[in-house]
Design an enzyme around this catalytic site. Structure first.
Site, PDB file in Angstrom:
ATOM      1  N   HIS A  94       0.848  -1.201   0.000  1.00 37.42           N
ATOM      2  CA  HIS A  94       0.000   0.000   0.000  1.00 37.42           C
ATOM      3  C   HIS A  94       0.886   1.256   0.000  1.00 37.42           C
ATOM      4  CE1 HIS A  94      -2.906   3.026   1.146  1.00 37.42           C
ATOM      5  NE2 HIS A  94      -3.842   2.184   0.765  1.00 37.42           N
ATOM      6  N   GLU A  96       0.712   3.920   1.545  1.00 37.89           N
ATOM      7  CA  GLU A  96       1.043   4.452   2.883  1.00 37.89           C
ATOM      8  C   GLU A  96       2.190   3.667   3.509  1.00 37.89           C
ATOM      9  OE1 GLU A  96      -2.977   4.197   4.286  1.00 37.89           O
ATOM     10  OE2 GLU A  96      -3.544   5.744   2.855  1.00 37.89           O
ATOM     11  N   SER A 212     -10.681   6.957  -3.339  1.00 44.43           N
ATOM     12  CA  SER A 212     -11.923   7.729  -3.221  1.00 44.43           C
ATOM     13  C   SER A 212     -13.108   7.076  -3.923  1.00 44.43           C
ATOM     14  CB  SER A 212     -11.715   9.168  -3.720  1.00 44.43           C
ATOM     15  OG  SER A 212     -10.746   9.827  -2.915  1.00 44.43           O
TER      16      SER A 212
HETATM   17  O1  LIG Z   1      -6.669   1.130   0.598  1.00 40.69           O
HETATM   18  C1  LIG Z   1      -7.512   1.962   0.242  1.00 40.69           C
HETATM   19  C2  LIG Z   1      -7.107   3.137  -0.485  1.00 40.69           C
HETATM   20  O2  LIG Z   1      -6.006   3.755   0.078  1.00 40.69           O
HETATM   21  C3  LIG Z   1      -8.221   4.085  -0.830  1.00 40.69           C
HETATM   22  O3  LIG Z   1      -8.557   4.917   0.242  1.00 40.69           O
HETATM   23  P1  LIG Z   1      -9.803   5.945   0.069  1.00 40.69           P
HETATM   24  O4  LIG Z   1     -10.953   5.108  -0.423  1.00 40.69           O
HETATM   25  O5  LIG Z   1     -10.036   6.492   1.440  1.00 40.69           O
HETATM   26  O6  LIG Z   1      -9.377   6.957  -0.942  1.00 40.69           O
END
Ligand SMILES: O=C[C@H](O)COP(=O)(O)O
Length: 249
Positions: A94, A96, A212
């Site tokens: 991911h 992050e 998103s």
């Molecule tokens: O793992 C999920 C993604 O990082 C998407 O996050 P989000 O739906 O809050 O943009």
């Protein structure tokens, strides 16, 4: 036929009580599609979530793991430990994890190998940053992320790999890639796989979009031929929204 998958990545949200509440709310929802449903709570709540979702069709998956089997890696969790509590799927790579925890293509390749060695399924994430897209480099970046972490694998390994394209500029920002942008990149990803492993492998790998996704935009995104589902962040924290997305196929 490729699997359709909607996976909720809870990230570092929800303590035990909140996990219980969200799972109870998820159980109250009705699934009207064939999509596989997964949730990824934090490590502390995996055991509880695994037990409280048994028989519901919701698979509990991990957000991360270490590549070593065990040893002096303070704070880490191994594939064997996840397997020992019934967790068979893990999210790896991911953005992050790449940004805040310095995960590189090289360490991710080791994690991929460790997960596959334990027979786990992997949701492997990658995606370009805004600067890459502005410079027109999004395909080069995504292509190298895939090649560096996955192209040492055998074709058969891809039976246990799901890909998740998550443009970093669309994660948690409210800014979604357009359905056409997602389709264009997913087609490129599938071609990248086909060039290396052939069409038979490429056609069977599910490619999820993340960034998103909401009930309001899921249907259009999922209608694209190379989009096989979603990796959902913020909207996965609300049961109605999450199932609005699950039921958007
Ligand atoms: O793992 C999920 C993604 O990082 C998407 O996050 P989000 O739906 O809050 O943009």
């Amino acid at each position: 036929m490729r699997k359709q998958i909607v996976a909720g990545n809870w990230k570092m949200n929800n303590d035990l009580a909140q996990t219980e509440t969200l799972i109870a709310n998820l159980k109250a929802q009705t699934k009207t599609t064939n999509a596989e449903v997964m949730i990824a709570p934090t490590a502390t709540n995996l055991w509880h979530a695994y037990n409280s979702t048994k028989g519901t069709g919701i698979e509990v998956i991990a957000q991360n793991m270490h590549f070593a089997e065990n040893g002096a890696y303070t704070g880490e969790v191994s594939a064997a430990m996840l397997k020992s509590i019934g967790i068979n799927t893990v999210i790896l790579g991911h953005s992050e994890r790449r940004e805040y925890f310095n995960e590189t293509d090289e360490t991710l390749a080791k994690k991929v190998d460790a997960a596959l060695a334990k027979g786990m399924r992997i949701i492997f994430c990658f995606g370009e940053e805004l600067a890459d897209r502005k410079a027109g480099n999004e395909e080069a970046v995504v292509g190298s992320q895939i090649k560096n972490a996955l192209f040492h694998l055998a074709a058969a390994d891809f039976q246990n790999i799901v890909l998740a394209y998550e443009p970093v500029w669309a994660i948690g920002t409210g800014e979604t890639a357009t359905a056409d942008q997602a389709q264009d990149m997913h087609a490129f990803i599938r071609k990248t796989l086909a060039d290396k492993y052939g069409n038979d492998v490429a056609d069977e790998v599910s490619i999820l979009y993340g960034g998103s996704v909401k009930p309001a935009n899921a249907e259009e995104i999922f209608s694209k031929p190379d989009v096989d589902g979603g990796l959902i962040g913020g909207a996965a924290l609300n049961a109605e929204d999450f199932f609005g997305i699950v039921n958007a196929f």
